[in-house]
Design an enzyme around this catalytic site. Sequence first.
Site, mmCIF file in Angstrom:
data_model
loop_
_atom_site.group_PDB
_atom_site.id
_atom_site.type_symbol
_atom_site.label_atom_id
_atom_site.label_comp_id
_atom_site.label_asym_id
_atom_site.label_seq_id
_atom_site.Cartn_x
_atom_site.Cartn_y
_atom_site.Cartn_z
ATOM 1 N N TRP A 1 44.587 37.293 33.523
ATOM 2 C CA TRP A 1 45.975 37.761 33.717
ATOM 3 C C TRP A 1 46.056 38.991 34.605
ATOM 4 O O TRP A 1 47.146 39.433 34.954
ATOM 5 C CB TRP A 1 46.617 38.050 32.347
ATOM 6 C CG TRP A 1 46.831 36.834 31.503
ATOM 7 C CD1 TRP A 1 46.568 35.532 31.844
ATOM 8 C CD2 TRP A 1 47.376 36.782 30.173
ATOM 9 N NE1 TRP A 1 46.894 34.685 30.811
ATOM 10 C CE2 TRP A 1 47.386 35.430 29.774
ATOM 11 C CE3 TRP A 1 47.836 37.760 29.273
ATOM 12 C CZ2 TRP A 1 47.864 35.029 28.518
ATOM 13 C CZ3 TRP A 1 48.304 37.361 28.025
ATOM 14 C CH2 TRP A 1 48.318 35.999 27.657
ATOM 15 N N HIS B 1 34.344 41.382 38.531
ATOM 16 C CA HIS B 1 35.379 40.734 39.349
ATOM 17 C C HIS B 1 35.449 41.426 40.708
ATOM 18 O O HIS B 1 35.260 42.643 40.800
ATOM 19 C CB HIS B 1 36.732 40.805 38.631
ATOM 20 C CG HIS B 1 37.753 39.926 39.289
ATOM 21 N ND1 HIS B 1 38.456 40.331 40.396
ATOM 22 C CD2 HIS B 1 38.152 38.663 39.009
ATOM 23 C CE1 HIS B 1 39.257 39.342 40.768
ATOM 24 N NE2 HIS B 1 39.101 38.320 39.941
ATOM 25 N N GLU C 1 37.820 42.383 42.402
ATOM 26 C CA GLU C 1 38.763 43.514 42.448
ATOM 27 C C GLU C 1 38.123 44.774 41.868
ATOM 28 O O GLU C 1 38.391 45.883 42.332
ATOM 29 C CB GLU C 1 40.065 43.130 41.726
ATOM 30 C CG GLU C 1 40.883 42.155 42.574
ATOM 31 C CD GLU C 1 41.671 41.112 41.798
ATOM 32 O OE1 GLU C 1 41.942 41.315 40.599
ATOM 33 O OE2 GLU C 1 42.018 40.075 42.399
ATOM 34 N N GLY D 1 43.820 32.910 38.401
ATOM 35 C CA GLY D 1 44.627 34.124 38.406
ATOM 36 C C GLY D 1 46.111 33.781 38.337
ATOM 37 O O GLY D 1 46.661 33.504 37.274
ATOM 38 N N GLY D 2 46.750 33.749 39.490
ATOM 39 C CA GLY D 2 48.206 33.558 39.566
ATOM 40 C C GLY D 2 48.730 32.393 38.736
ATOM 41 O O GLY D 2 49.728 32.535 38.007
HETATM 42 P P1 13P Z 1 44.040 33.485 42.046
HETATM 43 O O1 13P Z 1 43.923 32.249 41.197
HETATM 44 O O2 13P Z 1 45.359 34.159 41.943
HETATM 45 O O3 13P Z 1 43.601 33.227 43.456
HETATM 46 O O4 13P Z 1 42.986 34.549 41.447
HETATM 47 C C1 13P Z 1 41.690 34.160 41.231
HETATM 48 C C2 13P Z 1 40.999 35.204 40.458
HETATM 49 O O5 13P Z 1 40.696 36.276 40.969
HETATM 50 C C3 13P Z 1 40.691 34.946 39.042
HETATM 51 O O6 13P Z 1 39.831 35.895 38.522
#
Ligand code: 13P
Length: 251
Positions: free
Chosen positions: A11, A96, A98, A235-236
């Site tokens: 999330w 991750h 990020e 993710g999204g």
């Molecule tokens: P998205 O599915 O938004 O591309 O993100 C992937 C993600 O980073 C899941 O950890």
Amino acid sequence: MARKPLIAGNWKMHLTVAQGVELAEQLAPVADAYSDREVMVAPPFTALHAVTAAVKGSKLHVGSQNVCWEKQGAFTGEISPVMLQDLHVGMAIIGHSERRQIFGESDEMINKRVLGALEHGLVPVFCIGETLEEREADKTFTVLEQQITDGLQGVNEKQMESVVIAYEPVWAIGTGKTATKEQAQEVHAFIRQLLEEKMNKNVAKRVRILYGGSVKPENVDALMAQPDIDGALVGGAALQFESFSRIIKFT
Ligand code: 13P
């Protein structure tokens, strides 16, 4: 033993406690109905307690988005594996992209997190992935090998069986650009081969390797049909019940 698919929703920094509880309560019966696969959601830390309480008794797993290697102490801003255990959180996303890119987490730090999680019985969902620049420079495999070697340093063969690897090409995250099923399969097969070389065949066969990066209801079936793709880190599309439940129900 066949690898049980794992569909995980990250999330990220989204959803209030009330929104998270509502989504998790909707997802729990879906997770229960599809017992041939595992489902996990990773809410932000603020919603972890409420979400674990809301899904108690269901098969829906709750994970964290990171975890510290220490049990307690002067680590401002961190959450310890013991605190997660206290909430019955069983999995932790670690490394991750990020965290690596925005917050400067190094392979060494990520390795400490993985070892700390394992020591406390948490399943690490260990993330790796190359940037667009690295892919275009033909460095994908070198980068992934380095991330695996450094990130999993000191993890023994027995522990490795519980580790989940998530391959998330950085250029596919949140961009709507999914790796093609062939691109993803090629990398997953490479990772499995590497595990066989570094550990053994049995470990390589058992470790689940998830794909992440713009996984959607429209592409999940094709990705999941690949022999070395054992799940998805979403993710999204994990933020809405309709899209995430469709992803859970992949065929
Ligand atoms: P998205 O599915 O938004 O591309 O993100 C992937 C993600 O980073 C899941 O950890």
